[in-house]
Design an enzyme around this catalytic site. Structure first.
Site, mmCIF file in Angstrom:
data_model
loop_
_atom_site.group_PDB
_atom_site.id
_atom_site.type_symbol
_atom_site.label_atom_id
_atom_site.label_comp_id
_atom_site.label_asym_id
_atom_site.label_seq_id
_atom_site.Cartn_x
_atom_site.Cartn_y
_atom_site.Cartn_z
ATOM 1 N N CYS A 233 7.158 54.822 -91.858
ATOM 2 C CA CYS A 233 8.569 54.708 -91.487
ATOM 3 C C CYS A 233 9.314 53.728 -92.374
ATOM 4 C CB CYS A 233 8.690 54.280 -90.021
ATOM 5 S SG CYS A 233 8.160 55.539 -88.856
ATOM 6 N N CYS A 294 -18.028 63.039 -84.710
ATOM 7 C CA CYS A 294 -18.361 63.570 -83.385
ATOM 8 C C CYS A 294 -19.586 64.476 -83.349
ATOM 9 C CB CYS A 294 -17.158 64.288 -82.776
ATOM 10 S SG CYS A 294 -16.627 65.777 -83.656
ATOM 11 N N CYS A 405 13.675 48.839 -107.660
ATOM 12 C CA CYS A 405 13.731 49.678 -106.463
ATOM 13 C C CYS A 405 13.828 48.751 -105.257
ATOM 14 C CB CYS A 405 12.517 50.602 -106.379
ATOM 15 S SG CYS A 405 10.931 49.736 -106.237
#
Length: 451
Positions: A233, A294, A405
């Site tokens: 995010c 698993c 940036c």
């Protein structure tokens, strides 16, 4: 309510409370101590609903699929929410409101201003507070009958099993790949169902792992993606309501499992596109017989180094790449001196247009990284024109291009591309600004916007 009342065999005028916490209050310090593998949390043995319970949960008690027995199961269930952010907030809120008996809230981070558009259980007055404590503090005002256990820690291979094995259901609301593998492997070892969700930009996903004979996370993703392809995010952004929607559905899956119903998304991936307003269900492959986790849970390498395995940090903070040597980088202080000395150069901002619209240094030119990566002729020609203007204006032959940036990651990638495009030309120099515009705001210009 008569039909519901007839099912109640006993009543109590008081509601359950935590002995170490006052009603509607949570202590921010000290935080609950972690329980070891041999110090299990006490079992939740609620035998009947109280009169306050009946009143509080009356609108869901009358649902035939839930009823009194389902509500009792909720009150005896314990759920661990891993991550108290954009997903964890709606998950925890609806689980608390629905009457889950015990709610573990785990997050290593503290509340920041940039969290508040999506992490709706926090507030401006909670900046700097532990997220797990902040959520517990808010939820105690919503439902003081729930037991809240905030953990202000990072989940790691040393503590994961001793925490996770004490809960019935795990909700993975984290935002990084190493934690997802760690949580999955631990749930497999402990035999716990895992309700996992993610949200990024305008999209969200939800599925249930390790439920009965369903697949686990490693069945689908035996190997992690390259770290440079992973976006969180902080890097990619997210519309605040998207994790709210997905988190609410995640809470619904937890409630179904806790009340004894089957989840809707075991073996199925829910995909949500907020831009299109569309939900899609995709059937995912079943359990792999040779799955590293698993297929033989007793041999799962729970103590492996997940950060090394994934090549990235177990954090939702922006990653910091190291692609350039120190000689190819400028600190913001060094760049400020270069400006003050009027050294001729081109400052090239390589962020996407929406970020440039937020803020920019006025003397920079804008060429998005994507345009460089695609070697788009429009952008390459534009840069060549600017280099020619630099040489003419400065009466120099040296061609210095400095990239910048947000944080100093994309700018490094841009330097590599520039070296490939122009590196064979005489006197061409490409460097980037370390730490990017956020370092500029932190160390040079405190009035520069931060985002």
């Amino acid at each position: 309510m008569d039909e519901t009342d007839s099912q109640i065999t006993c009543a109590d005028s008081s509601v359950d409370k935590l002995s170490h916490l006052k009603r509607n209050e949570v202590k921010s310090c000290p935080l609950p101590e972690l329980h070891g593998a041999d110090e299990m949390l006490p079992e939740l043995n609620k035998s009947c609903l109280t009169n306050p319970d009946i009143l509080r949960y009356s609108r869901q008690l009358v649902l035939p699929d839930l009823g009194v027995q389902g509500q009792l199961k909720l009150s005896k269930a314990s759920v661990l929410v891993i991550g108290c952010g954009g997903l964890g907030c709606p998950v925890a809120q609806y689980l608390a409101a629905s009457g889950i008996g015990r709610l573990g809230l785990l997050d290593y981070d503290v509340v920041e201003m940039s969290n508040l558009h999506r992490q709706v259980l926090h507030g401006e007055n909670r900046l700097g507070m532990s997220k797990s404590v902040s959520v517990a503090k808010t939820l105690r005002k919503l439902n003081s009958a729930v037991v809240y256990l905030p953990y202000h820690i990072s989940l790691n291979p040393e503590n994961a099993l001793q925490i996770i094995q004490q809960y019935d259901i795990i909700a993975d609301c984290s935002d990084n790949v190493p934690t997802r593998y760690l949580v999955n492997d631990t749930c497999v070892l402990a035999g716990k169902p895992l309700v996992s969700a993610s949200a990024l930009r305008w999209e969200g996903q939800l599925t249930v792992y390790n439920y009965h004979q369903g697949p686990c996370y490693r069945c689908l993703f035996p190997k992690p993606p390259p770290s440079e392809t992973v976006t969180n995010c902080a890097d990619g952004g997210v519309l605040g309501i998207v994790p709210g929607i997905i988190g609410s559905l995640q809470a619904l899956e937890v409630l179904k499992i806790a009340s004894g119903m089957a989840p809707s998304y075991s073996g199925v991936l829910l995909m949500f596109d907020a831009l299109e307003g569309r939900f899609r269900n995709i059937k995912i492959r079943g359990k792999k017989n040779d799955c590293a986790a698993c297929s033989n849970p007793s041999e799962t390498a729970i103590l492996q180094d997940y950060e090394a395995f994934c090549g990235s940090s177990a954090s939702d903070k922006c990653r910091m790449l190291r692609l350039l040597s120190r000689d190819e980088r400028l600190s913001v202080e060094e760049y400020k001196r270069l400006l003050d000395d009027h050294v001729p150069h081109i400052l090239m901002d390589v962020r996407p247009q929406p970020e440039v619209d937020i803020c920019r240094l006025p003397h920079s030119i804008h060429i998005p990284l994507k345009g460089l990566e695609e070697k788009n002729e429009k952008w390459v020609s534009f840069l060549r024109t600017k280099i020619a203007e630099l040489i003419t204006a400065g009466n120099r032959t040296e061609k210095t291009v400095i990239t910048i940036c947000k944080l100093g990651n994309d700018s490094q990638i841009a330097v590599k591309i520039l070296q490939d495009l122009f590196g064979k030309e005489d006197l061409f120099i490409a460097k980037d600004v370390q730490g990017g515009l956020m370092a500029w705001a932190e160390n040079i210009d405190p009035m520069f916007p931060r985002y």
